[in-house]
Scaffold this motif. Sequence first.
Motif, mmCIF file in Angstrom:
data_model
loop_
_atom_site.group_PDB
_atom_site.id
_atom_site.type_symbol
_atom_site.label_atom_id
_atom_site.label_comp_id
_atom_site.label_asym_id
_atom_site.label_seq_id
_atom_site.Cartn_x
_atom_site.Cartn_y
_atom_site.Cartn_z
ATOM 1 N N LEU A 418 0.828 -1.214 0.000
ATOM 2 C CA LEU A 418 0.000 0.000 0.000
ATOM 3 C C LEU A 418 0.859 1.259 0.000
ATOM 4 N N GLU A 419 1.945 1.233 0.772
ATOM 5 C CA GLU A 419 2.834 2.401 0.793
ATOM 6 C C GLU A 419 3.405 2.681 -0.587
ATOM 7 N N ARG A 420 3.782 1.612 -1.279
ATOM 8 C CA ARG A 420 4.335 1.793 -2.613
ATOM 9 C C ARG A 420 3.299 2.367 -3.574
ATOM 10 N N PHE A 421 2.028 2.123 -3.290
ATOM 11 C CA PHE A 421 0.958 2.683 -4.117
ATOM 12 C C PHE A 421 0.353 3.932 -3.483
ATOM 13 N N LEU A 422 1.199 4.684 -2.790
ATOM 14 C CA LEU A 422 0.882 6.045 -2.324
ATOM 15 C C LEU A 422 -0.112 6.108 -1.166
ATOM 16 N N PHE A 423 -0.289 4.987 -0.413
ATOM 17 C CA PHE A 423 -1.086 5.009 0.808
ATOM 18 C C PHE A 423 -0.126 4.993 1.997
ATOM 19 N N ASP A 424 0.023 6.114 2.686
ATOM 20 C CA ASP A 424 0.937 6.140 3.829
ATOM 21 C C ASP A 424 0.307 5.400 5.015
ATOM 22 N N LYS A 425 1.077 5.271 6.095
ATOM 23 C CA LYS A 425 0.630 4.467 7.254
ATOM 24 C C LYS A 425 -0.703 4.972 7.806
#
Length: 619
Positions: A418-425
């Motif tokens: 998800l982080e790699r797809f622009l969803f931060d923590k």
Amino acid sequence: MNYLTVENISKAYGERVLFEDISFGINKDQKIAFVAKNGSGKTSILNIIAGLDTPDTGQITSRKGIYIAYLAQDDKLNPELTIEETIFSTENKILTIVKQYEKALENPDEVEAYQHAFELMEQHNAWDFETQYKQILSRLKLDDLSQKVGTLSGGQKKRLGLAIVLINKPDLLILDEPTNHLDLEMIEWLEAFFAKEKITLFMVTHDRYFLERVCNEIIELDNGQLYKYKGNYSYYLQNKEERQALEAVNLSKAKSLFKKELEWMRRQPKARTTKSKSRIDDFTEIKEKAHQRRNEHEVQLEINMERLGSKIVELHKLKKSFDDKVILDGFDYVFTRGERIGIIGKNGTGKSSFLNILTGKVPVDGGKVIVGETVKFGYYTQKGIVIKEGQKVIDVIKEFGEYIPLTKGRKISASQLLERFLFDKKKQHDFVEKLSGGEQKRLYLCAVLIQNPNFLILDEPTNDLDVVTLNVLENFLLDYPGNLMVVSHDRYFMDKIVDNLFVFRGDGIVENFPGNYSDFRAYEDSKEEEPKEEKKEVVAPVKTPQKGKLSFNENREFGLLEKDIEKLQKKKAIIETQFMNNEVSSEDINDKSIELQQIIEDLETKEERWFELSMKLEG
């Protein structure tokens, strides 16, 4: 001439700040594209400009008397009205004039009222209104004007909304993803329409060829800052790259200066002079600059997919119809490892149905679909993600897997994906219903990828994705080692990632074309047209028939028909002479050809109608 000014507007939902202190202007004849990441508030800004929402701070000022129209993602149309009734229920200056003329016809004894109404029709060239709106509806494949809005598909409703704003000819037209639900033929027509119409545009679109060919200015919202580029998409890309390179140099200098100042700070005694206090203040500012980070989160997935065997998918003599509509008529194809196929064709020719047949979701009427034992489909459909109440972003992904394997024995968790797809923590623990449409599509893409497919099928994946995410997705797909099949109307996207096309012509005809979309267009344009019968040019007679003898509909079409024919004949002759004398530059050939074709079509329509009216008058 300034049409609209946006001054220091801000918008937040709870703790989530979309944007702050945004200011820009829209002037007459500008065609502006607004570019930003999904979730940055693009649609909110459009809603605020259109008056459907209010900013938390700042204001919107528009020029008095200008007519602003807005094509939103979801138009509210009355389901009980027909297509034609919907058009005539809108606020339109020409419609008001037409209605006034109709009323005057009902009271022929009121000579002054009739004369005034007639002059208004002449002044605004309202006689051709019916012809004009029917042409637009025809281009957008809305031919049955008696069809109820409630029976239309989502795509048809979006096209009807587009038709309404085009017919109403506003001073400023605001568009939110205007190319969604349009097939390639419609998009190319819309490009040509905007190129020839003097209309001011402010739009959000992910279609980069559309940006390239329609827009003359781009405004980008990036990390809370506005950047303006007076040029098309190519100009924007070039200048953005230069801007980011300069920012990187300045950031490097700031870091270097920060290190020096940090050493000085550590050497200073506790007592501070005025000079040293000033330097301390400067140090704080330098520190802020040095610690700036561009939070791009570029996707760099290297998925270690399951190996494909020698047999992928075989299609033998496929036949499929829905009632009288033939989708496939004996289609054969044997897929080989690593193929990248794009599917194009008009809406309704069966593109999505073909994907459902391929994946076993829809049965065939005849023939066989043989899928190899090692094939694992990953199917991204237009329906998108099913939102469950109270479900969080991270939970959606974990339903399909906790991790996926990467190359060299590595793994990536659902959270890291998800982080790699622009969803931060923080965003990962948001409720799914709080996400924007584009963010939900990005989440759905992650849900498909975490299943580690080796045959990836994407049905209109670019809808609602921002330009930044599209670049990220394209870079991933360029490295994807498995089989890829894509249905998309995004020509830029197709050109970049596919090397073969299935062209759905309709009536069960599917052609296999070796090349991408631009190759296909070049091939189609180069084919010789079938010879047509020569049509004799009509020379309009000097004498004008008495319009009062015609019915209103005929009178409305007749209008200034003779003058229109004469003007079109002159325009046609000028352009044909320019082509004969090689006066058209290579850059303008396409635009001139489109213009000439439109003139010929308009001329034929008007000539035929003139003859009909003349015959009726003579009778």
